[in-house]
Design a protein around this motif. Structure first.
Motif, PDB file in Angstrom:
ATOM      1  N   UNK A  19     -11.624-135.771  -9.491  1.00 45.37           N
ATOM      2  CA  UNK A  19     -12.222-136.198 -10.964  1.00 45.37           C
ATOM      3  C   UNK A  19     -12.560-134.780 -11.545  1.00 45.37           C
ATOM      4  N   UNK A  20     -12.674-133.986 -10.933  1.00 46.61           N
ATOM      5  CA  UNK A  20     -13.090-132.683 -11.706  1.00 46.61           C
ATOM      6  C   UNK A  20     -11.600-131.710 -11.695  1.00 46.61           C
ATOM      7  N   UNK A  21     -11.440-130.937 -13.020  1.00 40.42           N
ATOM      8  CA  UNK A  21     -10.564-130.360 -13.474  1.00 40.42           C
ATOM      9  C   UNK A  21     -10.519-128.948 -12.434  1.00 40.42           C
ATOM     10  N   UNK A  22     -11.443-128.526 -11.870  1.00 41.11           N
ATOM     11  CA  UNK A  22     -11.209-127.412 -11.170  1.00 41.11           C
ATOM     12  C   UNK A  22     -11.555-127.663  -9.569  1.00 41.11           C
ATOM     13  N   UNK A  23     -11.105-128.869  -9.172  1.00 35.91           N
ATOM     14  CA  UNK A  23     -11.160-128.994  -7.602  1.00 35.91           C
ATOM     15  C   UNK A  23     -10.359-127.828  -6.847  1.00 35.91           C
ATOM     16  N   UNK A  24     -11.042-127.261  -6.005  1.00 37.18           N
ATOM     17  CA  UNK A  24     -10.347-126.251  -5.342  1.00 37.18           C
ATOM     18  C   UNK A  24      -9.125-126.638  -4.754  1.00 37.18           C
ATOM     19  N   UNK A  25      -7.977-125.899  -4.425  1.00 42.27           N
ATOM     20  CA  UNK A  25      -6.777-126.269  -3.638  1.00 42.27           C
ATOM     21  C   UNK A  25      -7.003-125.505  -2.342  1.00 42.27           C
ATOM     22  N   UNK A  26      -7.547-124.510  -2.507  1.00 47.52           N
ATOM     23  CA  UNK A  26      -7.885-123.563  -1.334  1.00 47.52           C
ATOM     24  C   UNK A  26      -8.916-122.504  -1.586  1.00 47.52           C
ATOM     25  N   UNK A  27      -9.188-121.716  -0.596  1.00 51.32           N
ATOM     26  CA  UNK A  27     -10.416-120.780  -0.750  1.00 51.32           C
ATOM     27  C   UNK A  27     -10.401-119.933   0.494  1.00 51.32           C
ATOM     28  N   UNK A  28     -11.290-118.855   0.372  1.00 55.06           N
ATOM     29  CA  UNK A  28     -11.313-118.017   1.668  1.00 55.06           C
ATOM     30  C   UNK A  28     -12.929-117.859   1.925  1.00 55.06           C
ATOM     31  N   UNK A  29     -13.147-117.599   3.003  1.00 54.65           N
ATOM     32  CA  UNK A  29     -14.471-117.126   3.730  1.00 54.65           C
ATOM     33  C   UNK A  29     -14.293-115.896   4.260  1.00 54.65           C
ATOM     34  N   UNK A  30     -15.121-115.044   4.091  1.00 53.55           N
ATOM     35  CA  UNK A  30     -14.809-113.527   4.612  1.00 53.55           C
ATOM     36  C   UNK A  30     -15.776-113.248   5.913  1.00 53.55           C
ATOM     37  N   UNK A  31     -15.418-112.590   6.695  1.00 59.39           N
ATOM     38  CA  UNK A  31     -16.069-112.245   7.813  1.00 59.39           C
ATOM     39  C   UNK A  31     -15.928-110.673   8.043  1.00 59.39           C
ATOM     40  N   UNK A  32     -17.159-109.934   8.175  1.00 61.30           N
ATOM     41  CA  UNK A  32     -17.148-108.399   8.340  1.00 61.30           C
ATOM     42  C   UNK A  32     -17.089-107.521   7.128  1.00 61.30           C
ATOM     43  N   UNK A  48     -12.078-100.240   7.146  1.00 64.32           N
ATOM     44  CA  UNK A  48     -12.771-101.720   7.126  1.00 64.32           C
ATOM     45  C   UNK A  48     -12.335-102.515   8.307  1.00 64.32           C
ATOM     46  N   UNK A  49     -13.284-103.255   8.671  1.00 62.13           N
ATOM     47  CA  UNK A  49     -13.058-104.376   9.866  1.00 62.13           C
ATOM     48  C   UNK A  49     -13.503-105.521   9.228  1.00 62.13           C
ATOM     49  N   UNK A  50     -12.421-106.498   9.118  1.00 61.79           N
ATOM     50  CA  UNK A  50     -12.846-107.799   8.670  1.00 61.79           C
ATOM     51  C   UNK A  50     -11.755-108.987   9.171  1.00 61.79           C
ATOM     52  N   UNK A  51     -12.256-110.236   8.840  1.00 65.09           N
ATOM     53  CA  UNK A  51     -11.282-111.513   9.237  1.00 65.09           C
ATOM     54  C   UNK A  51     -11.713-112.477   7.969  1.00 65.09           C
ATOM     55  N   UNK A  52     -10.432-112.789   7.600  1.00 67.78           N
ATOM     56  CA  UNK A  52     -10.623-113.800   6.483  1.00 67.78           C
ATOM     57  C   UNK A  52     -10.124-115.136   7.083  1.00 67.78           C
ATOM     58  N   UNK A  53     -10.588-116.115   6.626  1.00 64.56           N
ATOM     59  CA  UNK A  53     -10.155-117.635   7.028  1.00 64.56           C
ATOM     60  C   UNK A  53      -9.726-118.168   5.589  1.00 64.56           C
ATOM     61  N   UNK A  54      -8.638-118.462   5.401  1.00 61.65           N
ATOM     62  CA  UNK A  54      -8.063-119.161   4.177  1.00 61.65           C
ATOM     63  C   UNK A  54      -7.903-120.673   4.413  1.00 61.65           C
ATOM     64  N   UNK A  55      -8.768-121.576   3.927  1.00 61.39           N
ATOM     65  CA  UNK A  55      -8.623-123.083   3.971  1.00 61.39           C
ATOM     66  C   UNK A  55      -7.837-123.382   2.752  1.00 61.39           C
ATOM     67  N   UNK A  56      -6.871-124.415   3.421  1.00 62.24           N
ATOM     68  CA  UNK A  56      -5.603-124.957   2.192  1.00 62.24           C
ATOM     69  C   UNK A  56      -5.914-126.514   2.190  1.00 62.24           C
ATOM     70  N   UNK A  57      -6.130-127.031   1.193  1.00 57.64           N
ATOM     71  CA  UNK A  57      -6.070-128.357   1.073  1.00 57.64           C
ATOM     72  C   UNK A  57      -4.860-129.113   1.376  1.00 57.64           C
ATOM     73  N   UNK A  58      -4.808-130.150   2.216  1.00 61.28           N
ATOM     74  CA  UNK A  58      -3.491-130.906   2.235  1.00 61.28           C
ATOM     75  C   UNK A  58      -3.014-131.810   0.897  1.00 61.28           C
ATOM     76  N   UNK A  59      -1.930-131.210   0.371  1.00 65.41           N
ATOM     77  CA  UNK A  59      -1.550-131.847  -0.831  1.00 65.41           C
ATOM     78  C   UNK A  59      -0.222-132.584  -0.837  1.00 65.41           C
ATOM     79  N   UNK A  60      -0.090-133.473  -1.393  1.00 70.68           N
ATOM     80  CA  UNK A  60       1.354-134.331  -1.464  1.00 70.68           C
ATOM     81  C   UNK A  60       2.023-133.823  -2.622  1.00 70.68           C
TER      82      UNK A  60
END
Length: 217
Positions: A55-68, A81-93
């Motif tokens: 319903x919103x024009x800018x609904x995310x399709x993916x995004x990242x959460x950072x650690x470190x 630099x010491x880091x780990x990034x987690x990328x969550x991707x929506x299931x889209x048809x």
């Protein structure tokens, strides 16, 4: 390969003006590292696309959460630099493209692998390169990351089992001189991750019920 290269190109990712509101607008659960990670957590970037069910024009399709450590923004040293990034991707048809001129393929684990691979390159490009050489390097390495993501069963990848919400889940994993990348599936989403100087073998993923833990920038 699916059309995430079009709808979720890392170059099009952005830091929203109101990060928490943008993340909370997602119609899928976010994933981050589980309680085994005791270091700093922070919000990364969000990519949006056209979701016909939203319903919103800018609904995310993916995004990242950072650690470190947050990756360097300019020509700064990156190898410390010491880091780990987690990328969550929506299931889209399969869906219409943003300009309504065609269709986009469904997202897949390759989508997560591409985003993670491109994210690692953006975080670790050699800071000694001038602008022209840097762009050439990024173009070359991005093409390679794209090809690798499109062949998750190929010899460049190995199998790695990691906990997701406490349950073992198979992932595809590869290492390079710049860091590591992995990709797989989780309940409701696709997961990609990348990191440097953090062992992928010792991490686990979990849904994030409270994003405030990532907003302490």
């Amino acid at each position: 390969m699916d059309a995430t290269q079009t709808t979720a190109d890392p170059a099009a990712a952005r830091r929203p003006a109101d990060p928490l509101a943008a993340y909370r607008a997602a119609d899928f659960p976010w994933y981050g590292l589980d309680e085994g990670w005791t270091g700093r957590r922070w919000l990364g970037q969000i990519g949006t696309g056209q979701n016909p069910r939203a319903t919103a024009a800018d609904t995310p399709d993916y995004g990242t959460l950072g650690h470190g450590d947050e990756p360097a923004r300019g020509p700064e040293p990156r190898d410390t630099r010491r880091f780990a990034m987690v990328v969550t991707v929506a299931r889209r048809e399969v869906r219409r493209s943003a300009d309504n001129t065609g269709t986009l393929e469904a997202t897949s684990a390759s989508s997560a692998a591409w985003l993670a691979g491109a994210g690692l390159l953006a975080a670790t490009w050699p800071g000694t390169l001038d602008r022209t050489l840097r762009q050439h390097w990024l173009d070359q390495q991005s093409a390679l990351a794209w090809d690798l993501a499109d062949d998750l069963e190929g010899p460049a990848w190995s199998s790695l089992t990691l906990p997701v919400n406490g349950l073992p889940q198979p992932f595809r994993y590869r290492e390079s001189e710049y860091g590591w990348v992995l990709a797989g599936e989780a309940p409701g989403v696709l997961i990609g991750a990348y990191g440097r100087s953090v062992s992928a073998y010792g991490i686990g993923f979990t849904t994030v019920p409270d994003l405030d833990a990532y907003n302490g920038r």
